[in-house]
Scaffold this active site. Structure first.
Site, PDB file in Angstrom:
ATOM      1  N   LYS A 219      13.561  51.915  70.247  1.00  0.00           N
ATOM      2  CA  LYS A 219      13.393  51.421  71.621  1.00  0.00           C
ATOM      3  C   LYS A 219      13.690  49.918  71.642  1.00  0.00           C
ATOM      4  CE  LYS A 219      10.367  49.431  74.001  1.00  0.00           C
ATOM      5  NZ  LYS A 219      11.244  48.512  74.762  1.00  0.00           N
TER       6      LYS A 219
ATOM      7  N   GLY B 207       8.333  41.652  67.339  1.00  0.00           N
ATOM      8  CA  GLY B 207       8.052  41.089  68.654  1.00  0.00           C
ATOM      9  C   GLY B 207       6.920  40.091  68.562  1.00  0.00           C
ATOM     10  N   SER B 208       6.216  39.932  69.668  1.00  0.00           N
ATOM     11  CA  SER B 208       5.178  38.899  69.716  1.00  0.00           C
ATOM     12  C   SER B 208       3.915  39.356  68.989  1.00  0.00           C
ATOM     13  CB  SER B 208       4.840  38.585  71.171  1.00  0.00           C
ATOM     14  OG  SER B 208       4.350  39.760  71.795  1.00  0.00           O
ATOM     15  N   THR B 209       3.130  38.379  68.588  1.00  0.00           N
ATOM     16  CA  THR B 209       1.862  38.686  67.911  1.00  0.00           C
ATOM     17  C   THR B 209       0.926  39.435  68.862  1.00  0.00           C
ATOM     18  OG1 THR B 209       2.133  36.841  66.397  1.00  0.00           O
ATOM     19  CG2 THR B 209      -0.120  37.577  66.779  1.00  0.00           C
TER      20      THR B 209
ATOM     21  N   GLY C  26       2.022  42.943  68.971  1.00  0.00           N
ATOM     22  CA  GLY C  26       1.772  43.509  67.642  1.00  0.00           C
ATOM     23  C   GLY C  26       0.345  44.028  67.515  1.00  0.00           C
TER      24      GLY C  26
ATOM     25  N   GLU D  28       6.735  42.450  62.403  1.00  0.00           N
ATOM     26  CA  GLU D  28       7.436  41.161  62.246  1.00  0.00           C
ATOM     27  C   GLU D  28       7.149  40.386  63.523  1.00  0.00           C
ATOM     28  OE1 GLU D  28       9.149  39.975  59.746  1.00  0.00           O
ATOM     29  OE2 GLU D  28       9.357  41.741  58.482  1.00  0.00           O
TER      30      GLU D  28
ATOM     31  N   CYS E 136      12.430  33.502  65.765  1.00  0.00           N
ATOM     32  CA  CYS E 136      11.095  33.549  65.146  1.00  0.00           C
ATOM     33  C   CYS E 136      10.950  32.547  64.012  1.00  0.00           C
ATOM     34  CB  CYS E 136      10.810  34.964  64.649  1.00  0.00           C
ATOM     35  SG  CYS E 136      12.071  35.575  63.518  1.00  0.00           S
TER      36      CYS E 136
ATOM     37  N   GLU F 152       3.325  29.154  69.746  1.00  0.00           N
ATOM     38  CA  GLU F 152       4.753  29.499  69.723  1.00  0.00           C
ATOM     39  C   GLU F 152       5.326  29.367  71.137  1.00  0.00           C
ATOM     40  OE1 GLU F 152       6.164  33.618  69.339  1.00  0.00           O
ATOM     41  OE2 GLU F 152       7.528  32.923  67.780  1.00  0.00           O
TER      42      GLU F 152
HETATM   43  P1  NAD Z   1       7.435  41.262  72.991  1.00  0.00           P
HETATM   44  O1  NAD Z   1       6.328  41.457  72.028  1.00  0.00           O
HETATM   45  O2  NAD Z   1       7.103  40.948  74.395  1.00  0.00           O
HETATM   46  O3  NAD Z   1       8.332  42.594  73.059  1.00  0.00           O
HETATM   47  C1  NAD Z   1       8.878  43.169  71.880  1.00  0.00           C
HETATM   48  C2  NAD Z   1       9.106  44.655  72.121  1.00  0.00           C
HETATM   49  O4  NAD Z   1       7.838  45.276  72.345  1.00  0.00           O
HETATM   50  C3  NAD Z   1       9.954  44.978  73.345  1.00  0.00           C
HETATM   51  O5  NAD Z   1      10.791  46.071  73.043  1.00  0.00           O
HETATM   52  C4  NAD Z   1       8.916  45.380  74.392  1.00  0.00           C
HETATM   53  O6  NAD Z   1       9.416  46.270  75.364  1.00  0.00           O
HETATM   54  C5  NAD Z   1       7.892  46.075  73.508  1.00  0.00           C
HETATM   55  N1  NAD Z   1       6.542  46.156  74.078  1.00  0.00           N
HETATM   56  C6  NAD Z   1       5.948  45.323  74.965  1.00  0.00           C
HETATM   57  N2  NAD Z   1       4.695  45.759  75.243  1.00  0.00           N
HETATM   58  C7  NAD Z   1       4.499  46.887  74.502  1.00  0.00           C
HETATM   59  C8  NAD Z   1       3.408  47.776  74.337  1.00  0.00           C
HETATM   60  N3  NAD Z   1       2.264  47.630  74.995  1.00  0.00           N
HETATM   61  N4  NAD Z   1       3.543  48.808  73.473  1.00  0.00           N
HETATM   62  C9  NAD Z   1       4.692  48.973  72.772  1.00  0.00           C
HETATM   63  N5  NAD Z   1       5.770  48.167  72.899  1.00  0.00           N
HETATM   64  C10 NAD Z   1       5.670  47.130  73.751  1.00  0.00           C
HETATM   65  O7  NAD Z   1       8.391  40.179  72.335  1.00  0.00           O
HETATM   66  P2  NAD Z   1       9.722  39.573  72.924  1.00  0.00           P
HETATM   67  O8  NAD Z   1       9.361  38.643  74.036  1.00  0.00           O
HETATM   68  O9  NAD Z   1      10.707  40.662  73.192  1.00  0.00           O
HETATM   69  O10 NAD Z   1      10.267  38.754  71.653  1.00  0.00           O
HETATM   70  C11 NAD Z   1       9.799  37.488  71.301  1.00  0.00           C
HETATM   71  C12 NAD Z   1       8.795  37.568  70.170  1.00  0.00           C
HETATM   72  O11 NAD Z   1       9.351  38.282  69.071  1.00  0.00           O
HETATM   73  C13 NAD Z   1       8.437  36.189  69.638  1.00  0.00           C
HETATM   74  O12 NAD Z   1       7.056  36.099  69.442  1.00  0.00           O
HETATM   75  C14 NAD Z   1       9.178  36.130  68.303  1.00  0.00           C
HETATM   76  O13 NAD Z   1       8.621  35.241  67.368  1.00  0.00           O
HETATM   77  C15 NAD Z   1       9.108  37.550  67.861  1.00  0.00           C
HETATM   78  N6  NAD Z   1      10.133  37.848  66.864  1.00  0.00           N
HETATM   79  C16 NAD Z   1       9.766  37.989  65.557  1.00  0.00           C
HETATM   80  C17 NAD Z   1      10.729  38.235  64.574  1.00  0.00           C
HETATM   81  C18 NAD Z   1      10.355  38.386  63.124  1.00  0.00           C
HETATM   82  O14 NAD Z   1      11.182  38.857  62.364  1.00  0.00           O
HETATM   83  N7  NAD Z   1       9.163  37.987  62.704  1.00  0.00           N
HETATM   84  C19 NAD Z   1      12.078  38.356  64.947  1.00  0.00           C
HETATM   85  C20 NAD Z   1      12.409  38.203  66.277  1.00  0.00           C
HETATM   86  C21 NAD Z   1      11.439  37.963  67.236  1.00  0.00           C
END
Ligand code: NAD
Length: 502
Positions: free
Chosen positions: A198, A251-253, A256, A273, A307, A404
């Site tokens: 997804k 994605g975001s902490t 996560g 991650e 990130c 962040e």
């Molecule tokens: P986000 O956490 O908002 O979204 C990431 C994904 O999670 C998206 O596909 C979103 O649709 C999904 N999502 C959102 N709510 C959800 C839920 N309740 N249940 C399941 N899935 C859900 O993050 P973002 O704004 O897309 O990306 C930015 C973040 O990603 C930053 O914090 C960045 O540091 C992090 N990031 C980390 C790495 C790494 O390798 N550590 C790499 C890239 C980005």
């Protein structure tokens, strides 16, 4: 910022692709969402809607997971490791053959500069896939000389097998659509798992395109399913699905933590991650000719939506003014513009919401004791552009230094203490621990400091030195587990111990 020339725009091939229908990919077929829902895709450079894609809901996730489960038991499980590798290598060749097309889609949905996209498609698309293809026939267990309980009087053989963990749900962010999808696909395919991917709702096109390429090279139906959808619907349904064995999340902490909660129903395995706020530590003997461009790249790559971005610069006071002046000069020379313009080095932020969020941090910085050295404004006109921004004289009590931002904002603070531990304590004073770098010519200082920084990877005299073969992941609230390299296979495997009594 100069306006984009009239001639700038996607190629005829991309325009034709965008004009087609973009459906979910489930069990090798392109299908509409059960609800008929669609998600619009916006070009962040022009704010135009470039196309729309089917938007998956819980019912579609059920279908995709069922297809992935069936594929796990079908033809895919009967392929030899060599046959799996051959398919992966063909997939890599297809990615290489379509770099221009993939890069255009990535630029249109994400906004990043084309040359950065093309580099990413080659290195973190095709080469990443090839690296993991090389692992397929090197995944094996051990024989263990033991005398287990219940078999004390007989001759035994104990061996372990490394089996695929099963159906993987992968949830990815928008900041690097191609790399994020490939980092999930490659270890899944190498280990013989199946996947429901997804992608982020803001950037679904590249993931769908990759799914179509994979289908073309002959992966059996159901091995790779791609289901764009919103996080709170499709993402949540995948994270809590009782028939998913593992979630691989980037994605975001904050999200996560929700993934962990959602996984408890069937105690599925989870790797995460997450976010970062990485330090970049400059000692007075460092080579400033390398430090200054390194600091500009480290923070502003992908408009700071990265990130690993080195958003906190710790500079020894002896070279502080030189570094701040040099970095401000470098930042000022970065051409800002649409990613399709070959001269652009800084594209727009991903969305209006994201730019507003980043500007709230900038405003917090302006009303703090930090000194605004350059930038600090959103750009007028179409597109979600903003000036790269540098705050000097920050400290770790400030919101801009602690949290962040995920945008083009760099905080610089000085240190004078020769006690390495004090510098490391400041560098470690966040909840994150993803990346970091140390800049010095003193080999002892370099290695001591690298050991003290509490991050998953630390570079010396460079920043974010990522490669498919090198483990990557976060400490503290930057994540669980590692991707890349041999360690990147572990989350996709389960060990079975078998004992034979002769
Ligand atoms: P986000 O956490 O908002 O979204 C990431 C994904 O999670 C998206 O596909 C979103 O649709 C999904 N999502 C959102 N709510 C959800 C839920 N309740 N249940 C399941 N899935 C859900 O993050 P973002 O704004 O897309 O990306 C930015 C973040 O990603 C930053 O914090 C960045 O540091 C992090 N990031 C980390 C790495 C790494 O390798 N550590 C790499 C890239 C980005």
């Amino acid at each position: 910022m100069s306006a984009a020339p009239e001639t700038l725009g996607p190629s005829a091939r991309t325009r034709e692709y965008l004009s087609g229908e973009h459906l979910l990919l489930i069990n090798g077929e392109r299908v509409p969402a059960a609800s008929g829902d669609k998600i619009e895709v916006q070009d962040p450079a022009s704010e135009d809607i470039v196309t729309s894609v089917a938007g998956a809901g819980a019912e579609d996730i059920d279908r995709a997971v069922a297809a992935a489960r069936a594929a796990l038991k079908g033809e895919w499980s009967k392929l030899t490791s060599y046959e799996r590798a051959r398919l992966m290598l063909k997939f890599a060749d297809e990615i290489d053959a379509n770099i221009a097309q993939i890069a255009e889609l990535e630029v249109l949905e994400n906004g990043l500069p084309r040359m950065i996209s093309e580099f990413t498609v080659a290195k973190f698309g095709a080469e990443f896939m090839r690296y993991f293809a090389g692992w397929t026939n090197k995944i094996h267990g051990k024989t263990i000389p033991v005398s287990p309980m219940d078999a004390a009087n007989g001759e035994t053989l104990t061996y372990t097998r490394r089996e695929p963990i099963g159906v993987v749900g992968a949830i990815t962010p928008w900041n690097a659509p191609l790399a994020m999808a490939i980092l999930k696909l490659a270890p899944v395919l190498a280990t013989g798992c199946t996947i429901v991917l997804k992608p982020a709702e803001l950037t679904p096109l590249v993931a769908l395109y990759l799914g179509e390429l994979a289908h073309k090279v002959g992966f059996p139906p159901g091995v790779i399913n791609v289901v764009p959808g919103y996080g709170h619907t499709a993402g949540a349904a995948l994270a809590e699905h009782p028939d998913v064995d593992k979630i691989s999340f980037t994605g975001s902490t904050a999200v996560g933590k929700k993934i962990i909660e959602a996984s408890t129903g069937n105690l599925k395995k989870v790797t995460l991650e997450l976010g970062g706020k990485s330090p970049f530590v400059v000692f007075p003997d460092a080579d400033l000719e390398r430090v200054i461009p390194g600091a500009v790249r480290g923070c502003f790559f992908l408009q700071g939506q990265n990130c690993m971005a080195s958003t906190r610069l710790f500079v020894h006071e002896d070279v502080f003014d030189n570094v701040v002046e040099g970095v401000a000069g470098g930042v000022g020379q970065m051409p800002i513009g649409p990613g399709l313009d070959p001269n652009s080095l800084l594209g727009p932020l991903i969305s209006g919401d994201q730019r507003s969020r980043v500007m709230e941090f900038v405003d917090a910085g302006k009303s703090s004791d930090a000194e605004l050295v350059c930038g600090g404004e959103a750009l007028p006109g179409r597109g979600f552009f903003m000036q790269p921004t540098l705050f000097s004289r920050t400290n770790m009590d400030m919101k801009i230094a602690r949290e962040e931002i995920f945008g083009p904002v760099l905080c610089v603070q000085s240190f004078s203490d020769s006690e390495l531990q004090a510098v490391a304590d400041e560098a470690n004073a966040t909840v994150y621990g993803l990346s970091g770098s140390v800049w010095t010519r003193d080999i002892s200082v370099a290695h001591k400091m690298a050991a003290m920084i509490d991050s998953g990877q630390v570079s010396i005299n460079c920043h974010a030195a990522v490669d498919p073969a090198v483990p990557f992941g976060g400490n503290k609230q930057s994540g669980w587990g590692r991707e890349f390299g041999e360690e990147g296979l572990d989350p996709y495997l389960k060990t079975k111990a078998t004992t034979v009594l002769f």
